[in-house]
Design a protein around this motif. Sequence first.
Motif: not given
Length: 778
Positions: A375, A379, A398-399, A421, A423
């Motif tokens: 996590e 970005k 993750s972001n 992930s 994004k």
Amino acid sequence: MGGIGKTTLATVLFNKISPQYDSCCFIDDVSKLYGNFGATDVQKELLCQVLNKGNMEQIANFSHRTMLVRTRLRHLKTLIVLDNVDKGEQLEKLALHPKYLGAGSRIIIISRDSHILRNYGANKIYSVQLLSENKTLQLFCRKAFKTEDIGKDYQEMTREVLMYANNLPLAVKVLGSFLWDKDIYEWRSALARLKENPQEDIMNVLRVSFDGLEKMEKEMFLDIACFLFHYYRFMDKGRFMELLKYRGFFPEIGMKVLLEKSLISYNGWEKIEMHDLLKKLGKSIVRETSPKEPNKWSRLWDCKHLQKVATENEEAKNLEAIVIEQHLDEFLEATRTVDALSKMNHLNFLVFKNAKFSGSLRYLSNELRYICWHEFPFKCFPSSFRPEELVELILPYSNIIQLWEGTKYLPNLRNIDLRESKKLIELPDLRGVPRLRDLSLEGCVEIMQIDPSIGVLKELNFLNLKDCKNLFLDLNIIFGLSSLKELNLSGCSKLLNNRMLKDPKVTEHVENVDKNRSAIQLSTSSVYKVLMFPFYFLSSPKPEDSFHVSLPYLGLLDLSFCGLLQIPDAIGNLHSLVFLNLGGNKFVRLPTTIKELTNLRVLHLQHCKQLKYLPELPTIKGNISGNYLGLYIFNCPNLSEMEHCYHTVFSWMIQIFKVLLQMSLPLDWIDVVIPGTRIPEWFSKQNVGSSITMDLSPVMDDLPNWVGVTCCCVLVTRDDPTNLCHTRNLDASGCIECSFQTKQYPIRWVVPIHVNNDMVTDQTDHLVTCFVSRETIH
């Protein structure tokens, strides 16, 4: 390990059997005696006890004493116990050898280092075990309560103390004696103190083994002690060693030394284990120079220490490794600032699991070799981050939106894991990571394309694109990855979606393929042929372009739920294929070339709702790799010719048994699920119900002539959707669990068919058949 009771056991044994011998000797601490006075005094002590004389001082010459040992002891039946031998030379300079002793003599050597015993030629080595739960409780009660019973109101506190001691006799005795005659409030205070500051008497005994290590082994021990519980505990031996290499160690030799010195052990599953008190010893050693200044430590394992580093103004120049895995309740409660990372210039190993962070990531050490950050909240990475030593980058859930811009040279990077992930929108240019072996983008639903530079990754073994639902990928590039061993495209539905026909870029691409490969005759007006596009390499008439040549090592191929209308004949060229999942697709038949996959062990065809015909299955030619075979034909409502299917599958099983018998090949398990309601007659014992009991005694004595047990049951799908919900053994994914309950222990496994109510439309009964080898079922 220290404190486990080696000397105690030897003392009891010595007192019990010494009357059987002509002469006896018990040297309490060989290491200490040798360290203070050398081999001379050890030899004198031996002669004094064995010969029962006190005037050995007059024999000053070493060779004379040696001769005396060899001449006088050869006529005596002697018992000799040498306690705490920690170096091989201590035995060598004693000039003591069984051949110089009388018949029936025994030498018992006590050591923490098994290498010393093996090197000296010990006939038998006994590894002293920790106390059982009952013995631990009994010993503690004797020390803490002076009785055999737990004192009133002390049950819960006793349980906590024994968890801390973890069955180590020394710890049980020391803690029990310390807590004797103290009230419940003093017990609570003592336990709280122990968690922060372990009992010095115990640590001093345990530390002896650590102090005897070389510097490299000391550092390895500290890594394992500080991080084992949090991160390493479920890893197999190979993976464990790999991570230690990232830290700059030489684990092949280092782990053996730690094992020989009883600082680690392997359990029955080859997993590394270390006693809890040894872990506490390691952490106390890391803290000891600056107990309240974690910025001066070499390792961090607690978020509160990381937070303290963040509040300090000094650089954490000694810090090399962080492994922090919080419990879920800690994750929900606490948010830590990420600023501490900007003070760690020499960090090379970083793991965060369930660790919540705030702030902005302005800096990361360029010396990092391993990053595992679940996590990852940011970005992107800092623009200054250029970790040329990085070997693994693991960022699940993750972001992150983009790893980096342009081309970044990371010559050592082997593994990128960006699972789930959500994004992530694209992968960067991969030409700077030529040694990449593993790439996982599973569940990256926003990614639409992968940079064509992936085609230069000639060492790529593993590519997981499962559930990349919006991904458009030129599979020509993938088929050129000659080292690929596992390819997962499950759920990549847009690769084969009819709406692609309206995309001018796709049309142009297909037309270019048509021009360059005229023999393929692809036409954008034909839905069927466009859906065949990902397999055009399979169909190519040129040998150098075939799947057979391009993917010679492919062992796993998952094309489930990709909307495939047909599987091309050339799939038979994948001769290394071991696992093939074609479930959830729309083809009507499988090609006959499937029988050419002679290495295939697992074939999934579940939820192929248009499937009508089953071809001949692969012939096993004595090249079974691995110990498991599986065939899953489930929820295929249009499958006709049931007798043919039935005959094909059971003939395949019989053929496998014949190969096993002829070639003496190992095979633990076979799973088969096919439509059917009739259990074959050759199943000699049959029963109505959900279980069956077998008596194997008639065949147990006939070992050469039986290879295992085969069981078969009928799986009935009900109309009532609540029926499945009430089945106790179904997990969230809707799989069926089966088990064999033997006298020794249960053998459980999950039949990997998915019986979710929203997916199963076939109300046909199914046969679940399994074979379990004689070795597996005992």
